[in-house]
Design an enzyme around this catalytic site. Structure first.
Site, short mmCIF file in Angstrom:
data_model
loop_
_atom_site.label_atom_id
_atom_site.label_comp_id
_atom_site.label_asym_id
_atom_site.label_seq_id
_atom_site.Cartn_x
_atom_site.Cartn_y
_atom_site.Cartn_z
N TRP A 132 0.67 -1.06 -0.14
CA TRP A 132 -0.18 -0.05 0.00
C TRP A 132 0.85 0.72 -0.45
O TRP A 132 0.25 2.62 -0.19
CB TRP A 132 -0.93 0.09 1.58
CG TRP A 132 -0.44 -0.38 2.39
CD1 TRP A 132 -0.54 -1.38 3.08
CD2 TRP A 132 0.38 1.00 3.32
NE1 TRP A 132 1.00 -1.35 4.06
CE2 TRP A 132 0.87 -0.28 4.61
CE3 TRP A 132 1.15 2.15 3.09
CZ2 TRP A 132 2.20 0.09 5.55
CZ3 TRP A 132 1.43 2.82 4.08
CH2 TRP A 132 2.09 1.84 5.07
N ASN A 133 1.74 1.53 -0.14
CA ASN A 133 2.59 2.37 0.06
C ASN A 133 3.86 2.90 -0.77
O ASN A 133 3.35 4.22 0.03
CB ASN A 133 4.02 2.12 1.56
CG ASN A 133 4.79 1.23 1.43
OD1 ASN A 133 5.18 0.54 0.32
ND2 ASN A 133 6.33 1.43 1.88
N LYS A 156 -2.50 -8.47 -7.65
CA LYS A 156 -2.81 -8.09 -6.68
C LYS A 156 -2.72 -6.87 -5.66
O LYS A 156 -1.68 -7.44 -4.73
CB LYS A 156 -2.53 -9.68 -5.54
CG LYS A 156 -3.95 -9.63 -4.49
CD LYS A 156 -3.25 -9.17 -2.89
CE LYS A 156 -4.67 -8.51 -2.29
NZ LYS A 156 -4.42 -7.74 -1.00
N PRO A 157 -3.18 -6.24 -5.32
CA PRO A 157 -3.25 -5.07 -4.71
C PRO A 157 -2.84 -5.29 -3.22
O PRO A 157 -4.19 -5.69 -2.70
CB PRO A 157 -3.79 -3.62 -5.57
CG PRO A 157 -4.61 -4.20 -6.15
CD PRO A 157 -4.82 -5.68 -6.90
N ALA A 158 -2.52 -4.00 -2.34
CA ALA A 158 -3.17 -4.14 -1.42
C ALA A 158 -4.58 -3.58 -0.95
O ALA A 158 -5.49 -2.99 -1.84
CB ALA A 158 -2.10 -3.38 -0.54
N GLY A 209 6.47 -6.35 -0.06
CA GLY A 209 5.64 -7.07 1.45
C GLY A 209 6.93 -7.69 2.08
O GLY A 209 8.27 -6.86 2.46
N SER A 210 6.53 -7.87 3.62
CA SER A 210 7.14 -8.33 4.95
C SER A 210 7.77 -9.64 4.28
O SER A 210 7.76 -10.15 3.30
CB SER A 210 6.08 -8.06 5.57
OG SER A 210 5.39 -9.72 5.86
N GLU A 231 10.40 -8.56 -2.84
CA GLU A 231 11.40 -7.72 -1.97
C GLU A 231 10.48 -7.25 -0.87
O GLU A 231 9.44 -6.90 -0.80
CB GLU A 231 11.11 -6.01 -2.95
CG GLU A 231 11.63 -4.71 -2.35
CD GLU A 231 10.77 -3.88 -1.84
OE1 GLU A 231 10.75 -3.20 -1.05
OE2 GLU A 231 10.20 -3.20 -2.14
N LEU A 232 11.55 -7.39 0.01
CA LEU A 232 11.24 -7.70 1.74
C LEU A 232 11.52 -6.81 2.23
O LEU A 232 11.89 -6.22 2.26
CB LEU A 232 11.33 -9.41 2.26
CG LEU A 232 11.30 -9.90 0.76
CD1 LEU A 232 11.76 -11.38 1.76
CD2 LEU A 232 10.02 -9.53 0.73
N CYS A 265 10.08 1.37 2.59
CA CYS A 265 10.70 -0.34 3.46
C CYS A 265 12.63 0.26 3.34
O CYS A 265 13.37 0.01 4.01
CB CYS A 265 11.25 -1.62 2.59
SG CYS A 265 11.12 -0.78 0.31
N GLU A 362 11.53 -3.60 12.21
CA GLU A 362 11.19 -1.85 11.04
C GLU A 362 10.27 -1.28 11.58
O GLU A 362 8.92 -1.73 11.21
CB GLU A 362 11.20 -2.73 9.68
CG GLU A 362 10.74 -2.10 8.51
CD GLU A 362 10.75 -2.47 7.03
OE1 GLU A 362 10.65 -2.57 6.05
OE2 GLU A 362 10.23 -3.92 7.02
N GLU A 439 14.36 -5.28 -9.60
CA GLU A 439 13.78 -4.92 -10.47
C GLU A 439 14.27 -3.58 -10.08
O GLU A 439 14.74 -2.70 -9.64
CB GLU A 439 12.45 -4.29 -9.56
CG GLU A 439 11.68 -6.11 -8.81
CD GLU A 439 10.64 -5.09 -8.28
OE1 GLU A 439 9.07 -5.59 -8.49
OE2 GLU A 439 9.99 -4.38 -7.06
#
Length: 462
Positions: A132-133, A156-158, A209-210, A231-232, A265, A362, A439
């Site tokens: 979502w960020n 699939k978006p947040a 995401g996480s 990408e965590l 992140c 985090e 990416e």
């Protein structure tokens, strides 16, 4: 029909709602993605490039519409939303061109009557799960890369920020990108993730995401041996040496830390300041932070907006409370803003030690956690003492030290004398438990292809 309601984090008002799809509806969308792959992958690279460019131009013409929507559902200020859209458009533009540069190789042959060629072919139908960020940039970065390579993709978006994604899809259709080539589903994340990972026809998943969810997706994808880009989480060190331009260092720190209210992140998480310039940095940091307004994002100037939801506020509050109990000192902020709701005061914490919980957490909020250090060897060891390795920042005027840091800090990205990380032409990604794959840049499109070696024998060359 059950829907997902989307609220403005600044006001709490309902903006809109979108479909909460059933398992069967998600599977139908996956079928569309799979079925569209043969025709899309056979298009000439130049044809795919033209469609991506048309998508880019349509969005750019309505940039302000996208910026206002992004601010409404995410809460970040308009200047940040506009910047994110420029950033995301950069990926569409870059990969519209990169589609035409997926070069193969010819290799000296081992067969006197043969020839060897290496080609790069699209990996197949792909899927992506985005946070979502950065609801605009995260999607354009993944979609543009996949489509340029000749892959189809389902996103699939947040749940907190699906509206920007839905508008992006609508503009892709206007641009002529066919149904199935870019698909989108909204609904239960657990159910959708299981469908994506279990379907053997989906050959790659890109996830931002996480670390916890990334590990789960990797585990679920093992049965079909999918290619993954992860990408965590991050725990970025931001190091300021006493030979740095201190004013520039603090400006870079504030910019990087308070972007999207710290909900990034790559946000500086552990701020290490050399003891010999510690007091100077703290004074400048406090003066700078105190001048920044906290307000609704629909402003022309930079402001710190709200956190995304109540869970985010609760996490930051609990973390600061624990850190203070462990001996830290709050020298600025440290509580919910007077505006109430999801607004939190920009906060500065000092007298921190590496054994406090905050050191390995985090933060994801507007909290500057400042530590002191004595020398280079010490701070490198402390910077590396984390399971994460996404990005690291450092300010120094010493060329030798800068080069040593670039080599010795365990991170996928090392940013020296700047608080800015990304652009479409560079490879974004981490190491350790911050994930793998890249990416952006030409490295990014390599994640969406398979390398094929072909031997042409019997050519009667001799």
């Amino acid at each position: 029909m059950e829907t997902i309601k989307v609220y403005n984090p600044s006001t709490g008002n309902l903006i809109d709602e979108c479909a909460n799809l059933s398992e069967q509806e998600v599977k139908i969308a996956v079928d569309l993605t799979v079925n569209a792959f043969p025709s899309w992958s056979k298009k000439l690279a130049a044809e795919r490039s033209v469609l991506l460019r048309q998508w880019h131009d349509l969005i750019k013409a309505d940039k302000e519409v996208f910026a206002e929507l992004l601010t409404a559902e995410n809460g970040k200020c308009l200047s940040e939303s506009r910047g994110e859209i420029d950033y995301g458009l950069g990926f569409i533009e870059w990969y519209a061109e990169e589609a035409k540069r997926l070069y193969g190789d010819t290799i000296p042959t081992h067969d006197p009557n043969g020839a060897v060629i290496v080609t790069k072919n699209p990996i197949g139908p792909t899927a992506a799960i985005t946070p979502w960020n950065f609801p605009f940039m995260m999607i354009t970065r993944k979609i543009a890369t996949a489509l340029a390579a000749g892959c189809t993709m389902i996103i699939k978006p947040a749940e907190d920020t699906p509206l920007t994604a839905i508008k992006l899809l609508a503009y892709a259709r206007k641009a002529g990108i066919p149904e199935g080539v870019f698909e989108l589903v909204t609904g239960d994340p657990k159910m959708i993730g299981q469908i994506f990972t279990a379907d053997a026809r989906i050959r790659k998943i890109s996830f931002t995401g996480s670390t916890q969810i990334g590990k789960l997706l990797a585990e679920q994808s093992a049965a079909t041996l999918k290619k993954l880009t992860m990408e965590l989480g991050g725990n970025a060190p931001f190091i300021i040496f006493d030979d740095a331009n201190i004013e520039n260092a603090v400006k870079g720190l504030v910019s990087a830390k308070l972007r999207n209210s710290g909900q990034v992140c790559i946000s500086p998480n552990r701020i290490y300041v050399q003891q010999t310039c510690y007091d100077q940095v703290i004074a400048l940091l406090k003066a700078s932070v105190s001048q920044i307004r906290v307000d609704d994002g629909l402003q022309e100037e930079f402001v710190v907006g709200p956190l995304i939801n109540q869970k985010a506020i609760d996490k930051v509050q609990a973390l600061i409370s624990t850190t203070v109990k462990q001996g830290a000192k709050v020298i600025y902020g440290g509580k919910v803003h007077a505006k109430g709701g999801l607004f939190y005061e920009p906060t500065i914490l000092t007298e921190l030690t590496d054994d406090m919980d905050i050191n390995q957490t985090e933060i994801f909020g507007p909290v500057c956690a400042v530590y002191s250090f004595d020398n280079e060897e010490e701070v490198i060891a402390r910077a590396n003492h984390t399971e994460y390795g996404l990005v690291a920042y450092a300010y120094t005027e010493s060329l030798g030290r800068a080069f040593r840091l670039s080599q010795r800090i365990e991170s996928g990205m090392v940013i020296l004398n700047s608080g800015s990380v990304g652009t479409a032409s560079v490879p974004f990604g981490g190491i350790k438990e911050s994930g793998y794959g890249r990416e952006g840049s030409y490295y990014g499109i390599e994640e969406y292809v398979e390398v094929k070696y072909t031997l042409f024998s019997g050519l009667k060359l001799q």
